[in-house]
Design an enzyme around this catalytic site. Structure first.
Site, PDB file in Angstrom:
ATOM      1  N   GLY A 158       0.773  -1.160  -0.161  1.00 53.92           N
ATOM      2  CA  GLY A 158      -0.029   0.073   0.260  1.00 53.92           C
ATOM      3  C   GLY A 158       0.953   1.219   0.114  1.00 53.92           C
ATOM      4  O   GLY A 158       2.087   1.142  -0.094  1.00 53.92           O
ATOM      5  N   SER A 159       0.236   2.425  -0.234  1.00 55.01           N
ATOM      6  CA  SER A 159       0.943   3.705  -0.068  1.00 55.01           C
ATOM      7  C   SER A 159       0.001   4.660   0.364  1.00 55.01           C
ATOM      8  O   SER A 159      -1.140   4.624   0.895  1.00 55.01           O
ATOM      9  CB  SER A 159       1.610   4.078  -1.507  1.00 55.01           C
ATOM     10  N   SER A 161       0.204   6.054   3.264  1.00 55.41           N
ATOM     11  CA  SER A 161      -0.196   5.653   4.733  1.00 55.41           C
ATOM     12  C   SER A 161      -1.636   5.410   4.818  1.00 55.41           C
ATOM     13  O   SER A 161      -2.074   5.460   6.028  1.00 55.41           O
ATOM     14  CB  SER A 161      -0.003   7.397   5.540  1.00 55.41           C
ATOM     15  N   GLY A 163      -4.291   2.872   5.963  1.00 53.60           N
ATOM     16  CA  GLY A 163      -4.136   1.652   6.748  1.00 53.60           C
ATOM     17  C   GLY A 163      -2.991   1.706   7.914  1.00 53.60           C
ATOM     18  O   GLY A 163      -2.621   0.825   8.611  1.00 53.60           O
ATOM     19  N   ARG A 283       9.974   5.178  -7.186  1.00 53.05           N
ATOM     20  CA  ARG A 283       9.164   6.522  -7.807  1.00 53.05           C
ATOM     21  C   ARG A 283       9.294   7.588  -7.204  1.00 53.05           C
ATOM     22  O   ARG A 283      10.048   7.723  -6.279  1.00 53.05           O
ATOM     23  CB  ARG A 283       7.517   6.118  -7.941  1.00 53.05           C
TER      24      ARG A 283
END
Length: 413
Positions: A158-159, A161, A163, A283
């Site tokens: 994920g990204s 932040s 969760g 990235r």
């Protein structure tokens, strides 16, 4: 041969238009491939050529790119998305298939999985927080006990932040685990939870192109238990020795993960044992980091990254050196945004480089404790960090908004 085209796998709600405009300035025709183009407002607003295709299906993308190659000279393929980095992996695989410049998709993929990333960094002896992987509530509680409270509990993939939560007690660990596993959290893959030591210390970030550290900034986030960005500044107030330690550690991360082609963003905490790596992203960092770097150093990282993708020579020389800082506009309650104004007043203040609102009046505001909460930002540039901070404060005080809270369930008509 037709126009030179840049294929963009998916888009970005806050940075996508910058990529499109940079491609156009380079004489390229941007074409976006997306499973849901409607989620990116700029595509229709700017009449950008867009093709609906299942971007999780590599074969479908290969067929679409092959079809496009009949009418266009495909100069390069790149991918980016605000919600996850799978588009970067897919773009790398497409570049390999068509013999175009691109990153190693295996290196990108191992970064996207935070547990795998931790394993590679640990094997290379890079300082990271203690960590464990869990797949159910019992595992999470056991891992938290082994590491010792407080801990960070977050999805392994994920990204933004999303969760991610600081849990100070066993009850908070159990509560957040229930949230993640009860269906409220949208998983990008099978549910796997990373439990890790809370690394206390100032937050820093580095942006890298190839194997060159472009700049090191600092950030403020919170309040706990969330990690919502509040402010970021570049350059960070580091002495020469501290700067060298962060730069050397950044390059060690690249070697450990097999990176070093194109952009990389790394986050650190400066703890009692020095800089500790929190995350390596294959990235560029998201908005407004590229704008900050351009204002601070005169270097357009988006344009230079596109040059790399199409096989042109990039130019990473700094044109000047100033301090650039951004303050994020974060609401303090849930409800409906009745109105927001003051952008004109803020923008007229000397030193303010940009004022941007992400949402429009009458938009529902629901705080999640992650990037989705932010409703705008202000960017300032000045010779020193103190001056930039003063400009930001004055600008933010010029902006006002009203959110009508949602009444308690029993009081709703």
């Amino acid at each position: 041969m037709g126009k030179r085209a840049l294929i963009l796998v998916e888009g970005h709600s806050r940075m996508g238009l910058q990529y499109v405009q940079a491609a156009q300035r380079l004489g390229l025709h941007p074409i976006t491939l997306s499973a849901d183009p409607a989620q990116y407002d700029y595509l229709a607003a700017k009449r950008i050529e867009t093709i609906r295709v299942d971007t999780d299906n590599l074969d479908s993308l290969i067929r679409e790119c092959s079809r496009l190659s009949v009418a266009f000279d495909i100069a390069g393929i790149t991918g980016f998305s605000r919600n996850d980095e799978s588009a970067c992996v897919t773009a790398g695989k497409l570049c390999q298939h068509f013999g175009l410049p691109g990153p190693n998709p295996e290196s990108i993929e191992r970064c996207c999985d935070k547990f795998t990333q931790r394993q590679f960094l640990a094997r290379a002896g890079i300082p990271i927080p203690a960590y464990r992987l869990a797949v159910n509530a019992t595992d999470v509680e056991s891992c938290a006990a082994e590491i010792g409270l407080p801990v960070i509990v977050k999805p392994a993939v994920g990204s933004g932040s999303v969760g991610v939560r600081l849990c100070r007690t066993a009850d908070e660990v159990a509560e957040h685990t229930i949230h993640l596993l009860s269906g409220k959290h949208i998983w990008q893959s099978s549910p796997r939870i990373l439990v890790e030591e809370f690394a206390k210390g100032q937050l820093y970030w580095a942006d890298i192109m190839g194997d060159q550290v472009i700049g090191i900034g600092t950030a403020e986030c919170g309040p706990p238990p969330h990690f919502l960005s509040h402010e970021c500044t570049i350059p960070a107030p580091l002495n020469d020795d501290e700067h060298e330690r962060v730069a050397d550690l950044s390059l060690s991360c690249l070697r450990a993960l097999g990176l070093g082609w194109g952009p990389t963003g790394i986050e650190f905490r400066w703890t009692k044992r020095g800089p500790v790596v929190i995350e390596v992203n294959p990235r560029l960092h998201g908005t407004p980091t590229p704008q900050l770097i351009q204002l601070a150093y005169g270097l357009d990282l988006i344009t230079e990254s596109i040059k790399l993708v199409i096989g042109d020579e990039w130019d990473l020389r700094r044109r000047h050196s100033q301090t650039a800082a951004a303050r994020f506009l974060n609401p303090d309650c849930d409800g409906t945004l009745d109105w927001i104004d003051g952008d004109g007043r803020a923008a007229s203040i000397p030193g303010v480089a940009e004022v941007k609102f992400y949402v429009k009046p009458k938009t529902p505001v629901v705080r999640n404790g992650d990037y989705r909460d932010t409703i705008g930002h202000v960017i300032a540039v000045a010779p020193t960090s103190a001056e930039a901070e003063a400009i930001l404060q004055r600008a933010v005080e010029s902006i006002n908004w009203v959110i009508t809270p949602i009444p308690p369930l029993g009081e709703q008509e």
